[in-house]
Scaffold this active site. Structure first.
Site, PDB file in Angstrom:
ATOM      1  N   TYR A 245       9.524  39.641 -42.617  1.00 30.61           N
ATOM      2  CA  TYR A 245       9.581  40.695 -43.701  1.00 30.61           C
ATOM      3  C   TYR A 245      10.902  40.452 -44.536  1.00 30.61           C
ATOM      4  O   TYR A 245      11.678  40.159 -44.223  1.00 30.61           O
ATOM      5  CB  TYR A 245       9.809  41.901 -42.871  1.00 30.61           C
ATOM      6  CG  TYR A 245       8.366  42.873 -42.838  1.00 30.61           C
ATOM      7  CD1 TYR A 245       7.729  43.124 -44.049  1.00 30.61           C
ATOM      8  CD2 TYR A 245       7.804  42.756 -41.460  1.00 30.61           C
ATOM      9  CE1 TYR A 245       6.592  43.992 -43.763  1.00 30.61           C
ATOM     10  CE2 TYR A 245       6.715  43.468 -41.410  1.00 30.61           C
ATOM     11  CZ  TYR A 245       5.901  43.957 -42.481  1.00 30.61           C
ATOM     12  OH  TYR A 245       4.920  44.820 -42.437  1.00 30.61           O
TER      13      TYR A 245
ATOM     14  N   GLU B 103      11.696  42.374 -47.805  1.00 28.09           N
ATOM     15  CA  GLU B 103      11.726  43.269 -49.108  1.00 28.09           C
ATOM     16  C   GLU B 103      13.077  43.285 -49.485  1.00 28.09           C
ATOM     17  O   GLU B 103      14.163  43.177 -48.827  1.00 28.09           O
ATOM     18  CB  GLU B 103      11.332  45.074 -48.416  1.00 28.09           C
ATOM     19  CG  GLU B 103       9.940  45.370 -48.406  1.00 28.09           C
ATOM     20  CD  GLU B 103       9.506  45.107 -46.821  1.00 28.09           C
ATOM     21  OE1 GLU B 103      10.082  44.159 -46.023  1.00 28.09           O
ATOM     22  OE2 GLU B 103       8.490  45.708 -46.369  1.00 28.09           O
TER      23      GLU B 103
ATOM     24  N   ASP C 157       0.074  37.877 -70.815  1.00 27.25           N
ATOM     25  CA  ASP C 157      -0.510  37.534 -69.518  1.00 27.25           C
ATOM     26  C   ASP C 157      -1.050  36.077 -69.643  1.00 27.25           C
ATOM     27  O   ASP C 157      -2.085  35.965 -70.349  1.00 27.25           O
ATOM     28  CB  ASP C 157      -1.479  38.487 -69.023  1.00 27.25           C
ATOM     29  CG  ASP C 157      -2.350  38.165 -68.070  1.00 27.25           C
ATOM     30  OD1 ASP C 157      -2.026  36.998 -67.375  1.00 27.25           O
ATOM     31  OD2 ASP C 157      -2.977  39.021 -67.436  1.00 27.25           O
TER      32      ASP C 157
ATOM     33  N   THR D 134      -0.372  33.878 -62.976  1.00 29.97           N
ATOM     34  CA  THR D 134      -0.825  33.604 -61.777  1.00 29.97           C
ATOM     35  C   THR D 134      -0.186  31.940 -61.597  1.00 29.97           C
ATOM     36  O   THR D 134       0.277  31.284 -62.575  1.00 29.97           O
ATOM     37  CB  THR D 134      -2.212  33.568 -61.327  1.00 29.97           C
ATOM     38  OG1 THR D 134      -2.962  32.783 -62.367  1.00 29.97           O
ATOM     39  CG2 THR D 134      -2.815  34.952 -61.460  1.00 29.97           C
TER      40      THR D 134
ATOM     41  N   LYS E 166      -4.791  28.542 -60.887  1.00 29.12           N
ATOM     42  CA  LYS E 166      -5.471  28.000 -62.191  1.00 29.12           C
ATOM     43  C   LYS E 166      -4.959  26.864 -62.875  1.00 29.12           C
ATOM     44  O   LYS E 166      -4.906  26.072 -62.088  1.00 29.12           O
ATOM     45  CB  LYS E 166      -5.418  29.483 -63.231  1.00 29.12           C
ATOM     46  CG  LYS E 166      -5.921  30.569 -62.561  1.00 29.12           C
ATOM     47  CD  LYS E 166      -6.099  31.804 -63.690  1.00 29.12           C
ATOM     48  CE  LYS E 166      -6.749  33.141 -63.380  1.00 29.12           C
ATOM     49  NZ  LYS E 166      -5.672  33.914 -62.527  1.00 29.12           N
TER      50      LYS E 166
ATOM     51  N   ARG F  30      -2.516  30.690 -54.622  1.00 31.01           N
ATOM     52  CA  ARG F  30      -2.670  32.053 -55.307  1.00 31.01           C
ATOM     53  C   ARG F  30      -1.649  32.765 -54.957  1.00 31.01           C
ATOM     54  O   ARG F  30      -1.132  33.161 -54.070  1.00 31.01           O
ATOM     55  CB  ARG F  30      -3.901  32.472 -54.286  1.00 31.01           C
ATOM     56  CG  ARG F  30      -5.123  31.661 -54.397  1.00 31.01           C
ATOM     57  CD  ARG F  30      -6.531  32.503 -54.017  1.00 31.01           C
ATOM     58  NE  ARG F  30      -6.692  33.397 -54.731  1.00 31.01           N
ATOM     59  CZ  ARG F  30      -7.521  33.335 -55.866  1.00 31.01           C
ATOM     60  NH1 ARG F  30      -7.933  32.314 -56.158  1.00 31.01           N
ATOM     61  NH2 ARG F  30      -7.708  34.608 -56.688  1.00 31.01           N
TER      62      ARG F  30
END
Length: 478
Positions: free
Chosen positions: A64, A66, A241, A270, A273, A279
């Site tokens: 974790y 955060e 974007d 992203t 692509k 991903r």
């Protein structure tokens, strides 16, 4: 990495998985086999390198983390800090950005981070200022009510879905269409191209807080200098974007007015692509928005995925190598060769061609819907996706278009000659497919008729076309 090392790594991984759930191991192996045998023409897909894939399967998945680098809510994140900092460094250097945030899990997450960062920066609200100063306990119920009303009542202007925009740019079923008072700009009905004068007119009339540029099915370049001028003229924040064409920016195929990073206030993308990574998502911005962007977790994101950030660092390091620029140029060369091949065979293309990595075929010229064409091509070993065309009479489900792209086949090494052969295979399938009928005998938008012999023949030709260009040649699963 040696050929033997790659085979050993993936074989060993599957052996371990098979010891727990053999059906998962079989599905993984089957996916590799399917991808090796199919002409992958989905514009949003690619093939990540073995190094990128392997970077995702490790102990970082157990952490974790955060917060941000050096400011975590959990102890023991020093190694996560290392890979996140590396990914951000590679992103800044690759795109010439002053700040990079590499935690978003996907493109929609990156867009949500950007939307909320802009709202937090632009909305003048005493309640918001208290919340940002961590004086949450001082907020009254009236403050919270005012804050929700203010943040949920801002205006956004983005490209319409049927013109090639993305569903996260204000499409009603998406959260972006519910967050904002949204309006769309389209394309010129005669040419399919963006009419910047009309965009400027819409901006003057609507006065959006955010002007969004970028696309998922627009086969041309966008002039981001002009779009920034439009945003500035109405006091809007300009957001781009670039999820689809980030690889073309990274590879310096899109420069000057067509590189969004120098012109936009904030850029999202992203990392798969055309960028050929894992991903995931990413946000680039200047110093004025950096603090807000870095609050993405916990503002809209859950815990970061450190194993994916490690893979992002690997993929971005690969994109900084000299060979990536050649790869990016070949993506566009192949797309233009594919478009030319289709045009010579009588296909109708939206905008009449392409400047980027994708081609949009209007299959109504073949008497088909996009759904019929998509399935007929899939039967024949050609993987595409149906897509709306401007003013699409069939809507977003059945559509009238097929979107095809060249990033994946370019990764395999196919060139102009193979693109022309691919155009022939696509035309053969579409010209030999006819609409089917429903149970009541009425024409169907989904059912179709294609001679199985044609599908089998095209599938064999597609496989033969791929034979000289093996996928992951160093990986032998035995």
């Amino acid at each position: 990495m040696s050929r033997n090392a790659e085979s050993t790594a993936f074989r060993s991984a599957l052996e371990v998985v098979r010891g727990v759930e053999p059906r998962v191991a079989d599905a993984i192996a089957a996916e590799l086999a399917d991808q090796r045998e199919s002409l992958k023409l989905i514009a949003s897909e690619n093939y990540a390198s073995p190094a990128t894939l392997l970077a995702m399967g490790n102990w970082f998945s157990d952490k974790y983390a955060e917060g941000t680098v050096g400011r975590r809510f959990y102890a023991g994140c020093q190694n996560v800090d290392t890979v996140e900092a590396l990914a951000a460094e590679h992103a800044r250097e690759l795109f010439g950005a002053s700040h990079a945030y590499v935690q978003p899990h996907s493109g929609i997450d990156a867009n949500l981070v950007a939307f909320w960062a802009i709202l937090a920066d632009r909305v003048e609200s005493p309640a918001l200022r208290k919340a940002q100063a961590r004086q949450v306990n001082d907020l009254t119920e009236a403050d919270w009510f005012a804050l929700r009303r203010e943040l949920g009542n801002q205006r956004m202007l983005g490209m319409s879905l049927d013109a090639g925009g993305h569903l996260t740019h204000g499409f009603r079923p998406n959260i972006s269409g519910k967050m904002f008072d949204q309006r769309s700009y389209g394309t010129d009905p005669a040419t399919g191209l963006i009419d910047y004068d009309r965009v400027a007119e819409a901006a003057r009339e609507f006065k959006p807080l955010i002007l969004v540029a970028g696309y998922s099915a627009y086969p041309r370049k966008v002039n981001f200098r002009i779009m920034r001028e439009i945003a500035d003229s109405v006091g809007a924040t300009f957001m781009v974007d670039m999820a689809h064409f980030a690889g073309l920016v990274a590879g310096k195929v899109f420069t000057g007015d067509f590189d969004p990073v120098p012109h936009a206030h904030i850029v999202t993308t992203t990392t798969h692509k055309s960028l050929r990574g894992p991903r995931g998502g990413m946000v680039l911005c200047g110093p004025e928005l950096a603090d807000q962007v870095d609050r993405g977790c916990p503002m809209v994101l859950g815990g970061p995925l450190p194993h994916v950030m490690a893979a992002k660092a690997v993929a971005l390091a690969e994109a900084r190598r000299p060979g990536f620029a050649d790869y990016a140029q070949r993506i566009v060369d192949n797309a233009q060769a594919l478009a030319d091949g289709l045009l010579r065979r009588g296909a109708t293309l939206v905008t009449g061609g392409t400047d980027n990595h994708l081609v949009l075929i209007d299959v109504s010229g073949y008497g088909l819907t996009g759904r019929q064409a998509e399935q007929a091509l899939l039967d024949s070993g050609i993987v595409t996706n149906r897509n709306s065309v401007p003013q699409d009479p069939n809507g977003a489900w059945y559509t009238s278009g097929i979107r095809i792209g060249t990033p994946a086949l370019t990764t395999r090494g196919l060139g102009a000659a193979e693109m022309d052969a691919t155009a022939e295979l696509i035309h053969t399938v579409l010209s030999q497919t006819t609409p089917g009928t429903g149970p009541d005998g009425a024409p169907s938008k989904a059912k179709y008729v294609l001679d199985p012999a044609v599908a089998e023949s095209v599938g064999k030709q597609a496989a033969d076309l791929l034979t000289p260009f093996p996928l992951y040649p160093a990986v032998d699963l035995g």
